[in-house]
Design an enzyme around this catalytic site. Structure first.
Site, PDB file in Angstrom:
ATOM      1  CG  HIS A   1      -6.588   8.583  47.483  1.00  0.00           C
ATOM      2  ND1 HIS A   1      -7.472   8.258  46.496  1.00  0.00           N
ATOM      3  CD2 HIS A   1      -5.368   8.671  46.881  1.00  0.00           C
ATOM      4  CE1 HIS A   1      -6.816   8.146  45.348  1.00  0.00           C
ATOM      5  NE2 HIS A   1      -5.548   8.373  45.554  1.00  0.00           N
TER       6      HIS A   1
ATOM      7  CE1 TYR B   1     -15.566   4.877  46.950  1.00  0.00           C
ATOM      8  CE2 TYR B   1     -16.890   2.907  46.602  1.00  0.00           C
ATOM      9  CZ  TYR B   1     -15.755   3.510  47.090  1.00  0.00           C
ATOM     10  OH  TYR B   1     -14.797   2.752  47.716  1.00  0.00           O
TER      11      TYR B   1
ATOM     12  N   PRO C   1     -17.888  -5.361  47.756  1.00  0.00           N
ATOM     13  CG  PRO C   1     -17.322  -5.252  45.494  1.00  0.00           C
ATOM     14  CD  PRO C   1     -18.238  -5.945  46.454  1.00  0.00           C
TER      15      PRO C   1
ATOM     16  CE  LYS D   1     -14.566  -0.080  55.814  1.00  0.00           C
ATOM     17  NZ  LYS D   1     -13.382   0.760  55.904  1.00  0.00           N
TER      18      LYS D   1
ATOM     19  CE1 TYR E   1     -14.691   3.930  50.799  1.00  0.00           C
ATOM     20  CE2 TYR E   1     -12.429   4.419  51.435  1.00  0.00           C
ATOM     21  CZ  TYR E   1     -13.333   3.977  50.503  1.00  0.00           C
ATOM     22  OH  TYR E   1     -12.887   3.573  49.262  1.00  0.00           O
TER      23      TYR E   1
HETATM   24  C1  PHB Z   1     -10.368  -1.116  43.959  1.00  0.00           C
HETATM   25  O1  PHB Z   1      -9.529  -0.245  43.707  1.00  0.00           O
HETATM   26  O2  PHB Z   1     -10.267  -2.261  43.481  1.00  0.00           O
HETATM   27  C2  PHB Z   1     -11.507  -0.783  44.838  1.00  0.00           C
HETATM   28  C3  PHB Z   1     -11.555   0.434  45.482  1.00  0.00           C
HETATM   29  C4  PHB Z   1     -12.619   0.735  46.304  1.00  0.00           C
HETATM   30  C5  PHB Z   1     -13.649  -0.168  46.459  1.00  0.00           C
HETATM   31  C6  PHB Z   1     -13.601  -1.393  45.834  1.00  0.00           C
HETATM   32  C7  PHB Z   1     -12.525  -1.700  45.011  1.00  0.00           C
HETATM   33  O3  PHB Z   1     -14.703   0.143  47.252  1.00  0.00           O
END
Ligand code: PHB
Ligand code: APR
Length: 390
Positions: free
Chosen positions: A72, A198, A289, A293, A385
């Site tokens: 990505h 997000y 989460p 990280k 990130y």
């Molecule tokens: C996930 O795909 O489980 C996932 C992706 C990004 C995040 C947290 C969890 O920030």
């Protein structure tokens, strides 16, 4: 029995460290409390930083990742019903890879089977001893038999609830919990987005992630004391549609195969070292989460710890002596990023005062407008990130 390095815990940290040691011929044993099936069934994180991908590649452990990982180039930040793309590749020349922790653990374990590593499951009462001296050992019970493993070093890669951190006298922790949790689902429906979304919404945070081109992973902010029983599938999709919706875009729904609620916490131990005992991964630190990280921090720790142990067996004590300090210095940068992402994107309902809550929400929108509107701010997000150097 005797080995060189006794590794406690067969999560990504313990399993990866075993491979790093194997490469240079350092002997190890991995002791895991749970069963193999349990370890393989756990659904956890899903994003690998560029540095994590690079180390798996260097170790020749990326065949499945190369085949099934999804590269990505960025993420979307969404607020006020508008979606903004942050292009990591353009901003900092780096990418991330979507690949489930579950798939990584499966591959690392299969490779341990292939090279004939000593990985033991369903081991009870694991306890490190005499790590202050130069002849530590670990005791445990396996298949009804008492085990004693003499070793040079003990590695606590036994997660947040493990036994190694509490075995360090006087260890302290700095921590905070958040007044919200994540309800996560896995759904057998192709992702409705190319990059992860997000989203801040007045009803709460929502996120769209994925595991493959056929499987979507989605999350909703909920209160930490909520029960999953109060969230029938219809209610979950209704909230996802509301919080992720933008004009002209469709969120595809599918059968939900897994759902659970996870509390969010930030935690950092005061040290990762006590004599010949070293902590790595969730045993030493936990992040919420939101910045993806947790898994990457575990990989960063063992990359450093592995190199330090290799140097130590080669006669150079320096890197192992500074392991705890170096790993914690990196971890605190990761902590501030995770906290920043978390606080910017979640609705803070804890204040009883409506005006305070409204002020807070508007400053978050301001923060998101600044972040998506400034190339400098975007680059700072992208750099962190996609991952700080290991
Ligand atoms: C996930 O795909 O489980 C996932 C992706 C990004 C995040 C947290 C969890 O920030
Ligand atoms: N004895 C043996 N094994 C133990 C013990 C014990 N007393 N206590 C815990 N374990 C095992 C757990 O069963 C688990 O399999 O240690 C392992 C630790 O693995 P993880 O929790 O996956 O931790 P880590 O390898 O550091 O990976 C961190 O996991 O929680 C996620 O978000 C986190 O993605 C991050 C990753």
């Amino acid at each position: 029995m005797r080995t060189q390095v006794a590794i406690i815990g067969a999560g990504p940290a313990g399993l990866l460290l075993g491979h790093i040691l194997h490469r240079v011929g350092i002997q190890f044993v991995i002791l895991e409390q749970k069963s193999r099936e349990y370890i393989l069934g756990r659904i956890r994180a899903g994003v690998l930083e560029q540095g994590s991908v690079d180390i798996l590649h260097e170790l020749g452990l990326d065949s499945d990742l190369a085949e099934r990982g999804l590269t990505h180039h960025g993420i979307y930040l969404q607020y006020e019903g508008q979606r903004h793309h942050i292009d990591f590749l353009d901003l900092v020349g780096r990418t991330v890879t979507i690949y489930g922790q579950q798939a990584l653990v499966k591959h690392l374990l299969a490779e341990h089977d292939r090279i004939g590593s000593d990985v033991r499951f369903e081991v009870d009462d694991v306890q490190p001893h005499e790590v202050e001296g130069d002849a530590p050992f670990v005791t445990a019970v396996h298949d009804g038999e008492e085990l004693r493993i003499d070793c040079d070093f003990v590695i606590g890669s036994d997660g947040y609830h493990g036994v190694c951190r509490p075995a360090i006298p006087g260890i302290r922790a700095l921590e905070r919990s958040y007044p919200y949790a994540w309800l996560g689902i896995l759904s057998h429906v192709p992702p409705s987005t190319d990059d992860l979304i997000y989203a801040l919404h007045p009803s709460g945070f929502a996120m769209h992630s994925m595991r493959s081109l056929e499987v979507s992973r989605l999350y909703l902010q909920v209160d930490p004391d909520e029960s999953i029983d109060d969230w029938p599938d219809d209610r979950i999709w209704e909230q996802l549609q509301l919080r992720l919706g933008t004009p002209g875009w469709t969120l595809h729904e599918g059968a939900i195969s897994e759902k659970s609620i996870t509390p969010m916490r930030s935690f950092v131990a005061s040290t990762l070292e006590h004599g010949r005992l070293f902590l790595a991964g969730d045993a030493g630190h936990i992040v919420p989460p939101t910045g993806a990280k947790g898994l990457n921090s575990a990989i960063a720790d063992v990359a450093l710890l592995g190199r330090s142990l290799v140097a130590r067996y080669g006669g150079d004590e320096g890197p192992l002596k500074s392991y705890s300090r170096s790993a914690l210095a990196r971890q605190w940068k990761v902590q501030q990023f995770s906290q920043w992402m978390t606080e910017m994107l979640h609705v803070h309902r804890e204040s009883p005062d409506e005006a305070t809550r409204a002020f807070r929400y508007r400053t978050q929108v301001g923060q998101l407008e600044y972040t998506t509107g400034s190339r400098h701010a975007q680059a700072a997000l992208a750099e962190q990130y996609a991952g700080l150097p290991f």
